[in-house]
Write a protein that holds these residues in place. Structure first.
Motif, mmCIF file in Angstrom:
data_model
loop_
_atom_site.group_PDB
_atom_site.id
_atom_site.type_symbol
_atom_site.label_atom_id
_atom_site.label_comp_id
_atom_site.label_asym_id
_atom_site.label_seq_id
_atom_site.Cartn_x
_atom_site.Cartn_y
_atom_site.Cartn_z
ATOM 1 N N VAL A 76 81.048 16.180 95.845
ATOM 2 C CA VAL A 76 81.641 17.348 95.214
ATOM 3 C C VAL A 76 81.018 17.425 93.828
ATOM 4 N N HIS A 77 80.488 18.585 93.478
ATOM 5 C CA HIS A 77 79.697 18.711 92.259
ATOM 6 C C HIS A 77 80.251 19.799 91.343
ATOM 7 N N ALA A 78 79.993 19.637 90.053
ATOM 8 C CA ALA A 78 80.373 20.645 89.071
ATOM 9 C C ALA A 78 79.214 21.620 88.884
ATOM 10 N N GLU A 79 79.525 22.889 88.769
ATOM 11 C CA GLU A 79 78.525 23.910 88.447
ATOM 12 C C GLU A 79 78.505 24.066 86.932
ATOM 13 N N VAL A 80 77.337 23.944 86.337
ATOM 14 C CA VAL A 80 77.190 24.047 84.893
ATOM 15 C C VAL A 80 76.300 25.238 84.583
ATOM 16 N N ASP A 81 76.709 26.056 83.635
ATOM 17 C CA ASP A 81 75.917 27.208 83.223
ATOM 18 C C ASP A 81 74.828 26.733 82.270
ATOM 19 N N PRO A 82 73.541 26.790 82.696
ATOM 20 C CA PRO A 82 72.468 26.326 81.816
ATOM 21 C C PRO A 82 72.406 27.101 80.498
ATOM 22 N N GLY A 83 72.778 28.382 80.513
ATOM 23 C CA GLY A 83 72.767 29.183 79.290
ATOM 24 C C GLY A 83 73.702 28.622 78.239
ATOM 25 N N ALA A 84 74.840 28.076 78.668
ATOM 26 C CA ALA A 84 75.792 27.488 77.731
ATOM 27 C C ALA A 84 75.242 26.215 77.101
ATOM 28 N N LEU A 85 74.208 25.644 77.717
ATOM 29 C CA LEU A 85 73.581 24.429 77.193
ATOM 30 C C LEU A 85 72.269 24.733 76.469
ATOM 31 N N GLY A 86 72.057 26.013 76.145
ATOM 32 C CA GLY A 86 70.860 26.391 75.410
ATOM 33 C C GLY A 86 69.635 26.608 76.280
ATOM 34 N N ARG A 87 69.826 26.823 77.579
ATOM 35 C CA ARG A 87 68.718 27.045 78.510
ATOM 36 C C ARG A 87 68.979 28.326 79.311
ATOM 37 N N PRO A 88 68.929 29.491 78.646
ATOM 38 C CA PRO A 88 69.294 30.742 79.321
ATOM 39 C C PRO A 88 68.226 31.308 80.258
ATOM 40 N N LEU A 89 66.977 30.890 80.107
ATOM 41 C CA LEU A 89 65.895 31.438 80.924
ATOM 42 C C LEU A 89 65.743 30.602 82.187
ATOM 43 N N GLN A 90 66.155 31.183 83.321
ATOM 44 C CA GLN A 90 66.063 30.476 84.588
ATOM 45 C C GLN A 90 64.909 31.034 85.399
ATOM 46 N N ALA A 91 64.232 30.137 86.107
ATOM 47 C CA ALA A 91 63.075 30.538 86.907
ATOM 48 C C ALA A 91 62.960 29.634 88.120
ATOM 49 N N ILE A 92 62.246 30.130 89.109
ATOM 50 C CA ILE A 92 61.881 29.364 90.294
ATOM 51 C C ILE A 92 60.374 29.184 90.237
ATOM 52 N N ALA A 93 59.912 27.959 90.330
ATOM 53 C CA ALA A 93 58.471 27.687 90.365
ATOM 54 C C ALA A 93 58.131 27.136 91.734
ATOM 55 N N ARG A 94 57.249 27.836 92.439
ATOM 56 C CA ARG A 94 56.765 27.356 93.731
ATOM 57 C C ARG A 94 55.408 26.707 93.487
ATOM 58 N N VAL A 95 55.338 25.427 93.816
ATOM 59 C CA VAL A 95 54.176 24.613 93.467
ATOM 60 C C VAL A 95 53.450 24.190 94.736
ATOM 61 N N THR A 96 52.130 24.373 94.729
ATOM 62 C CA THR A 96 51.284 23.879 95.809
ATOM 63 C C THR A 96 50.540 22.665 95.268
ATOM 64 N N HIS A 97 50.640 21.545 96.006
ATOM 65 C CA HIS A 97 49.979 20.310 95.576
ATOM 66 C C HIS A 97 48.469 20.500 95.506
ATOM 67 N N GLY A 98 47.860 19.724 94.632
ATOM 68 C CA GLY A 98 46.409 19.597 94.618
ATOM 69 C C GLY A 98 46.037 18.488 95.586
ATOM 70 N N PRO A 99 44.933 17.798 95.335
ATOM 71 C CA PRO A 99 44.506 16.726 96.234
ATOM 72 C C PRO A 99 45.516 15.586 96.340
ATOM 73 N N VAL A 100 46.280 15.357 95.255
ATOM 74 C CA VAL A 100 47.311 14.317 95.258
ATOM 75 C C VAL A 100 48.656 15.006 95.007
ATOM 76 N N PRO A 101 49.648 14.748 95.857
ATOM 77 C CA PRO A 101 50.933 15.432 95.667
ATOM 78 C C PRO A 101 51.624 15.037 94.372
ATOM 79 N N LEU A 102 52.390 15.971 93.830
ATOM 80 C CA LEU A 102 53.189 15.698 92.634
ATOM 81 C C LEU A 102 54.457 14.959 93.054
ATOM 82 N N ASP A 103 54.950 14.135 92.186
ATOM 83 C CA ASP A 103 56.156 13.361 92.448
ATOM 84 C C ASP A 103 57.335 14.071 91.786
ATOM 85 N N PHE A 104 58.258 14.590 92.595
ATOM 86 C CA PHE A 104 59.385 15.357 92.058
ATOM 87 C C PHE A 104 60.191 14.544 91.046
ATOM 88 N N HIS A 105 60.474 13.297 91.361
ATOM 89 C CA HIS A 105 61.329 12.493 90.485
ATOM 90 C C HIS A 105 60.671 12.251 89.124
#
Length: 194
Positions: A76-105
């Protein structure tokens, strides 16, 4: 740093394939009502659930433990408004790996704008949910992804987050319950009281 190696190493091995899916849990109407109530308000107390469903608190507690132990209820998770934390600009970035995949963590640890992500099969390899302080931070995140070796980064700005008023349960779960025959309905009623 060798030639051709990115300045910021956010690359890593491909993520391990997901574990084999567990078989669909057998959920009855009471389980679905509990899950629906928790999706609507994750802070609801077991005593309130018991009153609402006309069950004992012990029954509600044991059912919630069973749902958690079986992997149906994962948290069970809390929903936090990023704008209230000083991060109002939200975006989705779709990333295609290069020769070596990026590590999400590593990305999430290094870039505070990364809020969550999805590993994808399709045109993109990762979908990153970003919350940035401003357009300059968004630009810096995209530049960092490219330096880390991303072959392609496609960014879309989020205008508004849309959520259903009452989050629905997956169709498969509802279908499984409605498939209960009239002959098994008395047994279902007895298990709801247990």
């Amino acid at each position: 740093m060798t030639a051709g190696q990115p300045a910021t190493d956010l690359r890593g091995p491909l993520p391990a394939p997901p574990a084999a899916p567990h078989p669909a849990a057998r959920l009855d109407e009471v389980d679905l009502q509990l899950l629906s109530a928790l999706r609507a308000d994750g802070r609801v107390r077991a005593s309130a659930l018991a009153r609402r469903l006309q069950l004992s608190e012990a029954t509600v507690g044991s059912r919630l433990r069973r749902l958690a132990d079986s992997g149906v209820l994962t948290g069970v998770h809390a929903e936090v408004d990023p704008g209230a934390l000083g991060r109002p600009l939200q975006a989705i970035a779709r990333v295609t790996h290069g020769p070596v995949p990026l590590d999400f963590h590593r990305l999430a640890a290094r870039l505070p704008a990364v809020q969550s992500g999805l590993s994808l099969a399709g045109d993109a390899d990762l979908e990153l949910h970003l919350a940035c302080a401003d357009q300059h931070e968004l630009h810096a995140v995209v530049a960092e992804l490219r330096l880390a070796g991303a072959a392609r980064v496609q960014v879309e700005l989020v205008l508004r987050r849309l959520l259903p008023e009452a989050p629905a349960l997956p169709i498969a779960a509802v279908t499984a319950v409605t498939a209960v025959t009239a002959a098994s309905a008395p047994q279902l009623a007895r298990s709801a009281v247990a």
